[in-house]
Design a protein around this motif. Sequence first.
Motif, PDB file in Angstrom:
ATOM      1  N   GLU A  48       1.453   9.752   7.538  1.00 17.24           N
ATOM      2  CA  GLU A  48       1.582  11.173   7.908  1.00 17.24           C
ATOM      3  C   GLU A  48       2.878  11.423   8.681  1.00 17.24           C
ATOM      4  N   ASN A  49       3.177  10.548   9.634  1.00 14.47           N
ATOM      5  CA  ASN A  49       4.414  10.695  10.428  1.00 14.47           C
ATOM      6  C   ASN A  49       5.665  10.630   9.553  1.00 14.47           C
ATOM      7  N   GLU A  50       5.604   9.783   8.530  1.00  5.08           N
ATOM      8  CA  GLU A  50       6.758   9.588   7.634  1.00  5.08           C
ATOM      9  C   GLU A  50       6.838  10.671   6.551  1.00  5.08           C
ATOM     10  N   LYS A  51       5.818  11.547   6.536  1.00  6.08           N
ATOM     11  CA  LYS A  51       5.711  12.596   5.495  1.00  6.08           C
ATOM     12  C   LYS A  51       5.691  11.992   4.081  1.00  6.08           C
ATOM     13  N   ALA A  52       5.051  10.843   3.967  1.00  3.79           N
ATOM     14  CA  ALA A  52       4.877  10.200   2.650  1.00  3.79           C
ATOM     15  C   ALA A  52       3.587  10.728   2.036  1.00  3.79           C
ATOM     16  N   ASP A  53       3.429  10.592   0.701  1.00  2.88           N
ATOM     17  CA  ASP A  53       2.192  11.080   0.106  1.00  2.88           C
ATOM     18  C   ASP A  53       1.446  10.032  -0.711  1.00  2.88           C
ATOM     19  N   LYS A  54       1.840   8.757  -0.536  1.00  2.00           N
ATOM     20  CA  LYS A  54       1.073   7.679  -1.171  1.00  2.00           C
ATOM     21  C   LYS A  54       1.099   6.454  -0.265  1.00  2.00           C
ATOM     22  N   ILE A  55      -0.085   5.846  -0.067  1.00  2.00           N
ATOM     23  CA  ILE A  55      -0.164   4.566   0.653  1.00  2.00           C
ATOM     24  C   ILE A  55      -0.597   3.518  -0.359  1.00  2.00           C
ATOM     25  N   ILE A  56       0.062   2.379  -0.335  1.00  2.00           N
ATOM     26  CA  ILE A  56      -0.329   1.255  -1.192  1.00  2.00           C
ATOM     27  C   ILE A  56      -0.681   0.087  -0.280  1.00  2.00           C
ATOM     28  N   ILE A  57      -1.800  -0.556  -0.560  1.00  2.00           N
ATOM     29  CA  ILE A  57      -2.202  -1.743   0.209  1.00  2.00           C
ATOM     30  C   ILE A  57      -2.266  -2.925  -0.742  1.00  2.00           C
ATOM     31  N   LYS A  58      -1.606  -4.010  -0.398  1.00  2.00           N
ATOM     32  CA  LYS A  58      -1.777  -5.257  -1.163  1.00  2.00           C
ATOM     33  C   LYS A  58      -3.014  -5.941  -0.583  1.00  2.00           C
ATOM     34  N   GLY A  59      -4.174  -5.594  -1.144  1.00  2.00           N
ATOM     35  CA  GLY A  59      -5.451  -6.012  -0.581  1.00  2.00           C
ATOM     36  C   GLY A  59      -5.893  -7.399  -1.012  1.00  2.00           C
ATOM     37  N   ARG A  60      -6.814  -7.960  -0.223  1.00  2.00           N
ATOM     38  CA  ARG A  60      -7.418  -9.262  -0.544  1.00  2.00           C
ATOM     39  C   ARG A  60      -8.753  -9.025  -1.252  1.00  2.00           C
ATOM     40  N   LYS A  61      -9.131 -10.032  -2.022  1.00  2.00           N
ATOM     41  CA  LYS A  61     -10.371  -9.953  -2.806  1.00  2.00           C
ATOM     42  C   LYS A  61     -11.581  -9.608  -1.930  1.00  2.00           C
ATOM     43  N   GLU A  62     -11.635 -10.223  -0.729  1.00  2.00           N
ATOM     44  CA  GLU A  62     -12.809 -10.027   0.136  1.00  2.00           C
ATOM     45  C   GLU A  62     -12.899  -8.613   0.719  1.00  2.00           C
ATOM     46  N   HIS A  63     -11.832  -7.808   0.569  1.00  2.73           N
ATOM     47  CA  HIS A  63     -11.851  -6.437   1.099  1.00  2.73           C
ATOM     48  C   HIS A  63     -12.005  -5.384  -0.008  1.00  2.73           C
ATOM     49  N   PHE A  64     -12.271  -5.830  -1.233  1.00  2.96           N
ATOM     50  CA  PHE A  64     -12.308  -4.933  -2.389  1.00  2.96           C
ATOM     51  C   PHE A  64     -13.257  -3.738  -2.150  1.00  2.96           C
ATOM     52  N   ILE A  65     -14.505  -4.027  -1.786  1.00  2.00           N
ATOM     53  CA  ILE A  65     -15.498  -2.958  -1.618  1.00  2.00           C
ATOM     54  C   ILE A  65     -15.177  -2.087  -0.397  1.00  2.00           C
TER      55      ILE A  65
END
Length: 288
Positions: A48-65
């Motif tokens: 929000e501070n950066e005025k961006a409109d997409k967040i991408i997370i390189k997630g781990r398998k255990e955090h999928f749900i």
Amino acid sequence: MHPGKTLEVNEKAYKMKLYLDKQNRRIRVDDYLGDLLSILEKAEKITENEKADKIIIKGRKEHFIQLLERGYRFEASIDGYFLGSDCFFFSKFLTDERKISTHWTEEDGIIKSVYHLNGPSQSIAPPKAYILKKMGESDAAGLSKLYKSVFQIYPTPLDNPDYIVKTMQDGTVYYGFINDGQVVSAASAEVNLFYKNAELTDCATLKEHRKHGLMKILLERIEQELVENGIYCAYSIARALSFGMNAVLYQLGYAYRGRLVNNVFIYDKIENMNVWVKDLASPPKFRQ
């Protein structure tokens, strides 16, 4: 045109490394450790501070749900990205406009067509006038000229020779073909030495030189160098609207792993990008 910047956040309950990508109006969480909910809250605040409109997370398998529960959408994956453990790209869109994809069915058609091609095959040597070369700092001007000719806009400032020199100094490997003193085709590998993976990227060939299969040869040469350095997880993120680039990756034995929506400004607009992966330690699986 300026590349983004890396930001490290170290708190008591978590640590994370983000990439603030102003040009593409997005924030990418490249690595994290600790309390996931605090990480997501902080990442969203920064977005929000950066005025961006997409967040991408390189997630781990255990955090999928957990990521699905928090309103993130699974978009793509990379086999073996984290020292052999898979990476899952999750995204959250902060505007409806950024989430809407107008070429989705056309891009599905491209993937379908690509999978009808013959699978991994031997590349054919180009005419003798084409010289394959590992690029050094003295080639930066030639490379930037090539990128400027092929792309009207690009996610990173490859039209700037100084930027190319800096990426070389940071460990990015470039290979190219020279024809008549000019760089006519090039590709690079951005190597992550900590997690032992590499992104094959910055693929460009001048239109009049595209009939010789130069890109396939360049990528094979880069793969060879990666294996020599103990890097077996290779991936590439290709324009979803480019039949040619997706076909090259499929014919090199890469597998399709999903599509990143409105991911970067490239070629002439913001575009969806396809993720392709390959385990360089496995022999190629030839299509029956």
